[in-house]
Design a protein around this motif. Structure first.
Motif, PDB file in Angstrom:
ATOM      1  N   GLY A 125      38.324  38.498  50.875  1.00 60.23           N
ATOM      2  CA  GLY A 125      37.244  37.635  50.403  1.00 60.23           C
ATOM      3  C   GLY A 125      37.060  37.894  48.915  1.00 60.23           C
ATOM      4  O   GLY A 125      37.203  39.032  48.455  1.00 60.23           O
ATOM      5  N   VAL A 126      36.777  36.845  48.173  1.00 62.93           N
ATOM      6  CA  VAL A 126      36.586  36.976  46.721  1.00 62.93           C
ATOM      7  C   VAL A 126      35.105  36.726  46.407  1.00 62.93           C
ATOM      8  O   VAL A 126      34.535  35.746  46.891  1.00 62.93           O
ATOM      9  CB  VAL A 126      37.463  35.948  45.957  1.00 62.93           C
ATOM     10  CG1 VAL A 126      37.289  36.105  44.451  1.00 62.93           C
ATOM     11  CG2 VAL A 126      38.922  36.088  46.353  1.00 62.93           C
ATOM     12  N   HIS A 127      34.516  37.602  45.613  1.00 68.91           N
ATOM     13  CA  HIS A 127      33.150  37.358  45.130  1.00 68.91           C
ATOM     14  C   HIS A 127      33.281  36.467  43.888  1.00 68.91           C
ATOM     15  O   HIS A 127      33.180  36.936  42.743  1.00 68.91           O
ATOM     16  CB  HIS A 127      32.450  38.669  44.777  1.00 68.91           C
ATOM     17  CG  HIS A 127      32.438  39.688  45.881  1.00 68.91           C
ATOM     18  ND1 HIS A 127      32.095  39.383  47.181  1.00 68.91           N
ATOM     19  CD2 HIS A 127      32.705  41.020  45.871  1.00 68.91           C
ATOM     20  CE1 HIS A 127      32.145  40.489  47.918  1.00 68.91           C
ATOM     21  NE2 HIS A 127      32.526  41.485  47.150  1.00 68.91           N
ATOM     22  N   GLU A 151      37.668  43.251  49.702  1.00 66.75           N
ATOM     23  CA  GLU A 151      36.861  42.419  48.795  1.00 66.75           C
ATOM     24  C   GLU A 151      37.553  42.390  47.439  1.00 66.75           C
ATOM     25  O   GLU A 151      37.876  43.436  46.881  1.00 66.75           O
ATOM     26  CB  GLU A 151      35.401  42.893  48.681  1.00 66.75           C
ATOM     27  CG  GLU A 151      35.214  44.348  48.550  1.00 66.75           C
ATOM     28  CD  GLU A 151      33.762  44.788  48.342  1.00 66.75           C
ATOM     29  OE1 GLU A 151      32.941  44.056  47.772  1.00 66.75           O
ATOM     30  OE2 GLU A 151      33.474  45.919  48.741  1.00 66.75           O
ATOM     31  N   ASP A 152      37.827  41.188  46.949  1.00 67.60           N
ATOM     32  CA  ASP A 152      38.318  41.013  45.591  1.00 67.60           C
ATOM     33  C   ASP A 152      37.067  40.877  44.729  1.00 67.60           C
ATOM     34  O   ASP A 152      36.440  39.818  44.662  1.00 67.60           O
ATOM     35  CB  ASP A 152      39.218  39.777  45.498  1.00 67.60           C
ATOM     36  CG  ASP A 152      39.775  39.557  44.096  1.00 67.60           C
ATOM     37  OD1 ASP A 152      39.200  40.111  43.136  1.00 67.60           O
ATOM     38  OD2 ASP A 152      40.760  38.803  43.959  1.00 67.60           O
ATOM     39  N   ALA A 153      36.710  42.011  44.087  1.00 65.69           N
ATOM     40  CA  ALA A 153      35.486  42.084  43.288  1.00 65.69           C
ATOM     41  C   ALA A 153      35.825  42.044  41.791  1.00 65.69           C
ATOM     42  O   ALA A 153      35.060  42.544  40.969  1.00 65.69           O
ATOM     43  CB  ALA A 153      34.714  43.347  43.642  1.00 65.69           C
ATOM     44  N   PHE A 175      38.751  45.783  41.793  1.00 60.72           N
ATOM     45  CA  PHE A 175      38.096  45.323  40.562  1.00 60.72           C
ATOM     46  C   PHE A 175      39.125  45.115  39.463  1.00 60.72           C
ATOM     47  O   PHE A 175      40.168  45.767  39.445  1.00 60.72           O
ATOM     48  CB  PHE A 175      37.088  46.380  40.077  1.00 60.72           C
ATOM     49  CG  PHE A 175      35.884  46.521  40.962  1.00 60.72           C
ATOM     50  CD1 PHE A 175      34.710  45.845  40.672  1.00 60.72           C
ATOM     51  CD2 PHE A 175      35.924  47.334  42.091  1.00 60.72           C
ATOM     52  CE1 PHE A 175      33.587  45.975  41.488  1.00 60.72           C
ATOM     53  CE2 PHE A 175      34.813  47.473  42.913  1.00 60.72           C
ATOM     54  CZ  PHE A 175      33.644  46.784  42.606  1.00 60.72           C
ATOM     55  N   SER A 176      38.785  44.250  38.518  1.00 62.01           N
ATOM     56  CA  SER A 176      39.574  44.063  37.283  1.00 62.01           C
ATOM     57  C   SER A 176      38.685  44.429  36.101  1.00 62.01           C
ATOM     58  O   SER A 176      37.485  44.153  36.107  1.00 62.01           O
ATOM     59  CB  SER A 176      40.013  42.597  37.163  1.00 62.01           C
ATOM     60  OG  SER A 176      40.441  42.319  35.831  1.00 62.01           O
ATOM     61  N   PHE A 177      39.296  45.024  35.081  1.00 64.11           N
ATOM     62  CA  PHE A 177      38.575  45.323  33.841  1.00 64.11           C
ATOM     63  C   PHE A 177      39.204  44.577  32.668  1.00 64.11           C
ATOM     64  O   PHE A 177      39.242  45.078  31.543  1.00 64.11           O
ATOM     65  CB  PHE A 177      38.569  46.836  33.573  1.00 64.11           C
ATOM     66  CG  PHE A 177      37.905  47.654  34.642  1.00 64.11           C
ATOM     67  CD1 PHE A 177      36.592  47.415  35.014  1.00 64.11           C
ATOM     68  CD2 PHE A 177      38.593  48.680  35.282  1.00 64.11           C
ATOM     69  CE1 PHE A 177      35.973  48.177  36.001  1.00 64.11           C
ATOM     70  CE2 PHE A 177      37.990  49.449  36.260  1.00 64.11           C
ATOM     71  CZ  PHE A 177      36.675  49.196  36.623  1.00 64.11           C
ATOM     72  N   TYR A 178      39.746  43.408  32.938  1.00 63.53           N
ATOM     73  CA  TYR A 178      40.292  42.539  31.885  1.00 63.53           C
ATOM     74  C   TYR A 178      39.181  42.263  30.849  1.00 63.53           C
ATOM     75  O   TYR A 178      37.998  42.237  31.216  1.00 63.53           O
ATOM     76  CB  TYR A 178      40.790  41.237  32.546  1.00 63.53           C
ATOM     77  CG  TYR A 178      41.455  40.298  31.592  1.00 63.53           C
ATOM     78  CD1 TYR A 178      42.746  40.552  31.138  1.00 63.53           C
ATOM     79  CD2 TYR A 178      40.798  39.159  31.130  1.00 63.53           C
ATOM     80  CE1 TYR A 178      43.352  39.697  30.235  1.00 63.53           C
ATOM     81  CE2 TYR A 178      41.396  38.303  30.230  1.00 63.53           C
ATOM     82  CZ  TYR A 178      42.676  38.584  29.783  1.00 63.53           C
ATOM     83  OH  TYR A 178      43.272  37.743  28.880  1.00 63.53           O
ATOM     84  N   PRO A 179      39.539  42.038  29.569  1.00 59.23           N
ATOM     85  CA  PRO A 179      38.495  41.952  28.524  1.00 59.23           C
ATOM     86  C   PRO A 179      37.344  40.972  28.765  1.00 59.23           C
ATOM     87  O   PRO A 179      36.225  41.227  28.315  1.00 59.23           O
ATOM     88  CB  PRO A 179      39.293  41.555  27.280  1.00 59.23           C
ATOM     89  CG  PRO A 179      40.634  42.188  27.508  1.00 59.23           C
ATOM     90  CD  PRO A 179      40.887  42.059  28.986  1.00 59.23           C
TER      91      PRO A 179
END
Ligand code: PLP
Length: 365
Positions: A125-127, A151-153, A175-179
């Motif tokens: 599931g994606v938030h 969970e794709d957070a 989680f992603s920390f892309y800019p």
């Protein structure tokens, strides 16, 4: 006026933190990563957090840790960023595309249920845009059928569902920390889990399957986070609540001032904290401008906009006809009608007023 659609907020503290790491000479994965992992786990309210070098790596490693592979299928929403599905393919498994709810844009539990087959092993599931999906309903389906819930957070640092933070809501959180995300490490990602065995396997998989130096017990990857990224992340984590509060403030301003312009403003489900990675409106049927004309009229006034996302993932060339799944009409409709407006923490009240005036001015155009 020039208002970009996204703007990373990097200050002197982040610069000083990176400089300290560079002076220390310990650039790659090390004690700063460990510190960031434990602070992030604590923030999410989960036992383990494992730093990686992108959100895509987080998803791939999470699926591998759950032992998803060839012959398995994983249900993902059709309306999301590509990586939610491509990570499944990277494991040799097959993504199957669920449609989304027309109000929240998030995965529709009924559509998930209709797709479950004997080879289904997991649901992601994606938030989406910072709003938690209907975790309770999807969790129940997964529990009934023995499926893993991920969970794709990537867009939802600090989002909450029934007062629990994203990252603590499923078997695994990514989680992603892309800019442009709600917080950044440059590039980077994190996997969260409450399960000790999954955490141990993740640590192996992100470091060449190395159980001790030069002893490899699995095929793994180099998905390690750097100390430089983690140093940025520690500062950004301290600023995250402030960033999110400003995003929420900006969204409420737009919610109050856009009605009457003909746009459909975002719906927020009860019991969630939406952290507005994006503020996504819809141009309904009968709106006087096409989406392209709407976006270029705002661009002429210095207002950046974007389409997240113009093509549902099941319609991407690489997936078209691949799974033979039923179509996802809500995703098709959203892909054709959504537009994101600036909501990031640098947008000022004056700029918000300017955006709303500009949108109001287009109505009669
Ligand atoms: C929903 C979603 N999943 C996964 C990713 C992948 O993250 P990254 O770009 O850090 O690999 C992103 C980021 O773009 C995303 O928005």
């Amino acid at each position: 006026m020039k208002i970009p659609i996204a703007q990373p907020l990097i200050g002197e503290d982040e610069i000083a933190a990176v400089a300290r790491v560079m002076r220390s000479g310990m650039l790659a994965q090390g004690s700063i990563v460990t510190e960031f992992e434990s602070r992030f786990a604590e923030y999410c309210g989960v036992a383990h957090a494992i730093g990686v070098n992108s959100g895509t790596a987080a998803l791939h490693a999470a699926l591998l840790a759950a032992e998803i592979g060839p012959g398995d299928s994983v249900i993902v929403p059709a309306f999301t960023f590509f990586a939610t599905a491509s990570a499944v393919s990277m494991c040799g498994a097959t993504p199957r595309f669920a449609d989304v709810d027309p109000r929240t844009f998030n995965i529709d539990p009924d559509s998930v249920e209709a797709l479950i087959r004997p080879d289904t092993r997991a649901v992601i599931g994606v938030h989406l845009f910072g709003q938690p999906f209907d975790v309770g309903a999807v969790r129940d389906l997964c529990d009934d059928r023995g499926l893993i819930l991920i969970e794709d957070a990537a867009q939802a640092h600090g989002a909450e569902y029934r007062e629990k933070r994203a990252g603590s809501l499923a078997d695994l959180g990514c989680f992603s920390f892309y800019p442009t995300k709600n917080m950044t490490t440059g590039e980077g990602g994190m996997v969260t889990t409450g399960d000790d065995a999954l955490a141990e396997r993740l640590r192996l998989l992100i470091n060449h399957g190395q159980s001790r130096k030069y002893l490899h017990s699995a095929i793994g990857y180099n998905y390690r986070m750097t100390n430089m990224g983690a140093a940025i992340g520690l500062v950004q984590l301290d600023r995250l609540e402030g960033f999110n509060e400003r995003r929420i403030h900006n969204a409420r301003y737009l919610d109050r001032h856009l009605p009457g312009t003909g746009l459909v403003t975002p719906y927020v489900a009860p019991g969630v904290r939406h952290v507005y990675h994006q503020y996504v409106v819809r141009l309904p049927a009968g709106y006087p401008l096409t989406r392209d004309a709407f976006m270029s009229a705002l661009a002429d006034r210095g207002i950046g906009t974007a389409v997240h996302y113009p093509i549902p993932v099941n319609r991407q060339p690489v997936y078209q006809n691949a799974s033979g799944d039923a179509s996802c009409p809500v995703s098709d409709d959203l892909a054709a009608s959504v537009v994101s407006l600036p909501v990031h923490p640098s947008v000022t009240d004056e700029e918000l007023a300017y955006i709303c005036d500009a949108v109001r001015g287009l109505r009669g155009a």
